[in-house]
Write a protein that holds these residues in place. Structure first.
Motif, PDB file in Angstrom:
ATOM      1  N   LYS A  40     -15.353   9.785 -71.295  1.00  0.00           N
ATOM      2  CA  LYS A  40     -16.125  10.930 -70.831  1.00  0.00           C
ATOM      3  C   LYS A  40     -15.200  12.108 -70.508  1.00  0.00           C
ATOM      4  O   LYS A  40     -15.523  13.264 -70.773  1.00  0.00           O
ATOM      5  CB  LYS A  40     -16.941  10.535 -69.603  1.00  0.00           C
ATOM      6  N   GLU A  41     -14.040  11.807 -69.955  1.00  0.00           N
ATOM      7  CA  GLU A  41     -13.072  12.846 -69.623  1.00  0.00           C
ATOM      8  C   GLU A  41     -12.532  13.529 -70.879  1.00  0.00           C
ATOM      9  O   GLU A  41     -12.339  14.751 -70.900  1.00  0.00           O
ATOM     10  CB  GLU A  41     -11.924  12.234 -68.815  1.00  0.00           C
ATOM     11  N   LYS A  42     -12.317  12.757 -71.946  1.00  0.00           N
ATOM     12  CA  LYS A  42     -11.830  13.340 -73.205  1.00  0.00           C
ATOM     13  C   LYS A  42     -12.873  14.281 -73.814  1.00  0.00           C
ATOM     14  O   LYS A  42     -12.532  15.350 -74.310  1.00  0.00           O
ATOM     15  CB  LYS A  42     -11.481  12.236 -74.204  1.00  0.00           C
ATOM     16  N   ILE A  43     -14.117  13.878 -73.744  1.00  0.00           N
ATOM     17  CA  ILE A  43     -15.194  14.732 -74.275  1.00  0.00           C
ATOM     18  C   ILE A  43     -15.308  16.001 -73.440  1.00  0.00           C
ATOM     19  O   ILE A  43     -15.469  17.094 -73.976  1.00  0.00           O
ATOM     20  CB  ILE A  43     -16.532  13.957 -74.308  1.00  0.00           C
ATOM     21  N   THR A  44     -15.186  15.855 -72.117  1.00  0.00           N
ATOM     22  CA  THR A  44     -15.255  17.013 -71.234  1.00  0.00           C
ATOM     23  C   THR A  44     -14.119  17.993 -71.529  1.00  0.00           C
ATOM     24  O   THR A  44     -14.336  19.201 -71.608  1.00  0.00           O
ATOM     25  CB  THR A  44     -15.194  16.569 -69.754  1.00  0.00           C
ATOM     26  N   ARG A  45     -12.892  17.480 -71.722  1.00  0.00           N
ATOM     27  CA  ARG A  45     -11.765  18.353 -72.058  1.00  0.00           C
ATOM     28  C   ARG A  45     -11.956  19.013 -73.413  1.00  0.00           C
ATOM     29  O   ARG A  45     -11.601  20.174 -73.601  1.00  0.00           O
ATOM     30  CB  ARG A  45     -10.465  17.553 -72.067  1.00  0.00           C
ATOM     31  N   PHE A  46     -12.528  18.283 -74.373  1.00  0.00           N
ATOM     32  CA  PHE A  46     -12.760  18.836 -75.706  1.00  0.00           C
ATOM     33  C   PHE A  46     -13.771  19.984 -75.654  1.00  0.00           C
ATOM     34  O   PHE A  46     -13.634  20.977 -76.351  1.00  0.00           O
ATOM     35  CB  PHE A  46     -13.267  17.740 -76.657  1.00  0.00           C
ATOM     36  N   MET A  47     -14.778  19.861 -74.796  1.00  0.00           N
ATOM     37  CA  MET A  47     -15.843  20.862 -74.733  1.00  0.00           C
ATOM     38  C   MET A  47     -15.487  22.079 -73.876  1.00  0.00           C
ATOM     39  O   MET A  47     -16.233  23.051 -73.855  1.00  0.00           O
ATOM     40  CB  MET A  47     -17.135  20.233 -74.194  1.00  0.00           C
TER      41      MET A  47
ATOM     42  N   GLY B 256     -21.689  25.015 -76.189  1.00  0.00           N
ATOM     43  CA  GLY B 256     -22.575  23.982 -75.655  1.00  0.00           C
ATOM     44  C   GLY B 256     -23.999  24.124 -76.170  1.00  0.00           C
ATOM     45  O   GLY B 256     -24.252  24.715 -77.210  1.00  0.00           O
ATOM     46  N   VAL B 257     -24.946  23.594 -75.409  1.00  0.00           N
ATOM     47  CA  VAL B 257     -26.340  23.525 -75.836  1.00  0.00           C
ATOM     48  C   VAL B 257     -27.156  24.586 -75.094  1.00  0.00           C
ATOM     49  O   VAL B 257     -26.994  24.780 -73.901  1.00  0.00           O
ATOM     50  CB  VAL B 257     -26.925  22.120 -75.548  1.00  0.00           C
ATOM     51  N   ASP B 258     -28.041  25.273 -75.833  1.00  0.00           N
ATOM     52  CA  ASP B 258     -28.973  26.220 -75.233  1.00  0.00           C
ATOM     53  C   ASP B 258     -30.358  25.965 -75.828  1.00  0.00           C
ATOM     54  O   ASP B 258     -30.565  24.978 -76.541  1.00  0.00           O
ATOM     55  CB  ASP B 258     -28.508  27.668 -75.450  1.00  0.00           C
ATOM     56  N   GLN B 259     -31.313  26.845 -75.542  1.00  0.00           N
ATOM     57  CA  GLN B 259     -32.692  26.641 -75.991  1.00  0.00           C
ATOM     58  C   GLN B 259     -32.790  26.678 -77.521  1.00  0.00           C
ATOM     59  O   GLN B 259     -33.570  25.932 -78.115  1.00  0.00           O
ATOM     60  CB  GLN B 259     -33.621  27.709 -75.395  1.00  0.00           C
ATOM     61  N   PHE B 260     -32.023  27.553 -78.153  1.00  0.00           N
ATOM     62  CA  PHE B 260     -32.065  27.643 -79.610  1.00  0.00           C
ATOM     63  C   PHE B 260     -31.537  26.358 -80.239  1.00  0.00           C
ATOM     64  O   PHE B 260     -32.087  25.865 -81.225  1.00  0.00           O
ATOM     65  CB  PHE B 260     -31.275  28.859 -80.088  1.00  0.00           C
ATOM     66  N   ASN B 261     -30.471  25.786 -79.665  1.00  0.00           N
ATOM     67  CA  ASN B 261     -29.957  24.517 -80.179  1.00  0.00           C
ATOM     68  C   ASN B 261     -30.984  23.399 -80.022  1.00  0.00           C
ATOM     69  O   ASN B 261     -31.129  22.546 -80.901  1.00  0.00           O
ATOM     70  CB  ASN B 261     -28.667  24.128 -79.464  1.00  0.00           C
TER      71      ASN B 261
ATOM     72  N   MET C 187     -22.970  24.634 -81.297  1.00  0.00           N
ATOM     73  CA  MET C 187     -22.618  23.926 -80.074  1.00  0.00           C
ATOM     74  C   MET C 187     -21.097  23.901 -79.861  1.00  0.00           C
ATOM     75  O   MET C 187     -20.619  24.029 -78.737  1.00  0.00           O
ATOM     76  CB  MET C 187     -23.154  22.491 -80.128  1.00  0.00           C
ATOM     77  N   LEU C 188     -20.323  23.781 -80.918  1.00  0.00           N
ATOM     78  CA  LEU C 188     -18.872  23.674 -80.800  1.00  0.00           C
ATOM     79  C   LEU C 188     -18.160  25.013 -80.931  1.00  0.00           C
ATOM     80  O   LEU C 188     -16.939  25.083 -80.831  1.00  0.00           O
ATOM     81  CB  LEU C 188     -18.342  22.696 -81.855  1.00  0.00           C
ATOM     82  N   SER C 189     -18.917  26.078 -81.112  1.00  0.00           N
ATOM     83  CA  SER C 189     -18.337  27.405 -81.296  1.00  0.00           C
ATOM     84  C   SER C 189     -17.700  27.912 -79.999  1.00  0.00           C
ATOM     85  O   SER C 189     -18.143  27.604 -78.898  1.00  0.00           O
ATOM     86  CB  SER C 189     -19.427  28.377 -81.736  1.00  0.00           C
ATOM     87  N   LYS C 190     -16.657  28.728 -80.164  1.00  0.00           N
ATOM     88  CA  LYS C 190     -16.024  29.348 -79.009  1.00  0.00           C
ATOM     89  C   LYS C 190     -16.398  30.819 -78.888  1.00  0.00           C
ATOM     90  O   LYS C 190     -15.946  31.495 -77.975  1.00  0.00           O
ATOM     91  CB  LYS C 190     -14.505  29.205 -79.108  1.00  0.00           C
ATOM     92  N   ASN C 191     -17.239  31.313 -79.787  1.00  0.00           N
ATOM     93  CA  ASN C 191     -17.687  32.701 -79.758  1.00  0.00           C
ATOM     94  C   ASN C 191     -18.954  32.781 -78.890  1.00  0.00           C
ATOM     95  O   ASN C 191     -20.070  32.775 -79.393  1.00  0.00           O
ATOM     96  CB  ASN C 191     -17.951  33.200 -81.176  1.00  0.00           C
ATOM     97  N   HIS C 192     -18.770  32.887 -77.595  1.00  0.00           N
ATOM     98  CA  HIS C 192     -19.888  32.859 -76.652  1.00  0.00           C
ATOM     99  C   HIS C 192     -20.827  34.049 -76.840  1.00  0.00           C
ATOM    100  O   HIS C 192     -22.047  33.884 -76.756  1.00  0.00           O
ATOM    101  CB  HIS C 192     -19.364  32.836 -75.208  1.00  0.00           C
TER     102      HIS C 192
END
Length: 131
Positions: free
Chosen positions: A2-9, A14-19, A56-61
């Motif tokens: 879980k910690e590895k996934i948290t660091r990766f994200m 992440g997830v929003d209404q459109f996702n 979800m994995l994008s860094k372009n907020h």
């Protein structure tokens, strides 16, 4: 794990209404493809899933936020029109809803009053209708 996934994200959108909508659409396309046995729906579901994970994995907020706001604008329009229709159906059981011929204002009149003279509250136009 879980910690590895948290660091990766960290730093990812992440997830929003459109996702959530995209995931539901992909699931719907998969169900249709199972029943119809058509490769088009299967391919469409796969493409939607790829786009969903890309978002979800994008860094372009900023870009993802703008996409979500566009989705929410259309979603709210559809939601409001459905609520208006639902409200109209509920009210039509107890009321007649007439439109003023002069200013197009909607006027709600109780059912079962016979022929009555209706005065528009907006333009003061009078007309006779059966309730």
């Amino acid at each position: 794990m879980k910690e590895k996934i948290t660091r990766f994200m960290i730093g990812r959108y992440g997830v929003d209404q459109f996702n959530k909508f995209l995931l539901g659409s992909a699931f719907g396309c998969m169900l249709v493809s199972w029943f119809i046995r058509n490769g088009v729906f299967h391919t469409l579901a796969l493409a939607i899933l790829v786009y969903c994970y890309y978002r979800m994995l994008s860094k372009n907020h900023n870009k993802r936020y703008q996409e979500n706001m566009i989705y929410l604008k259309y979603y709210n329009k559809v939601k409001m029109s459905v609520l208006k229709q639902k409200n109209y159906l509920i009210q039509s059981k107890e009321y007649h809803i007439y439109t003023c011929s002069n200013c197009k204002q909607k006027i709600r009149i109780p059912r079962g009053k016979g022929k009555i003279s209706i005065t528009c509250p907006k333009c003061k136009n009078e007309f006779i209708k059966k309730s």
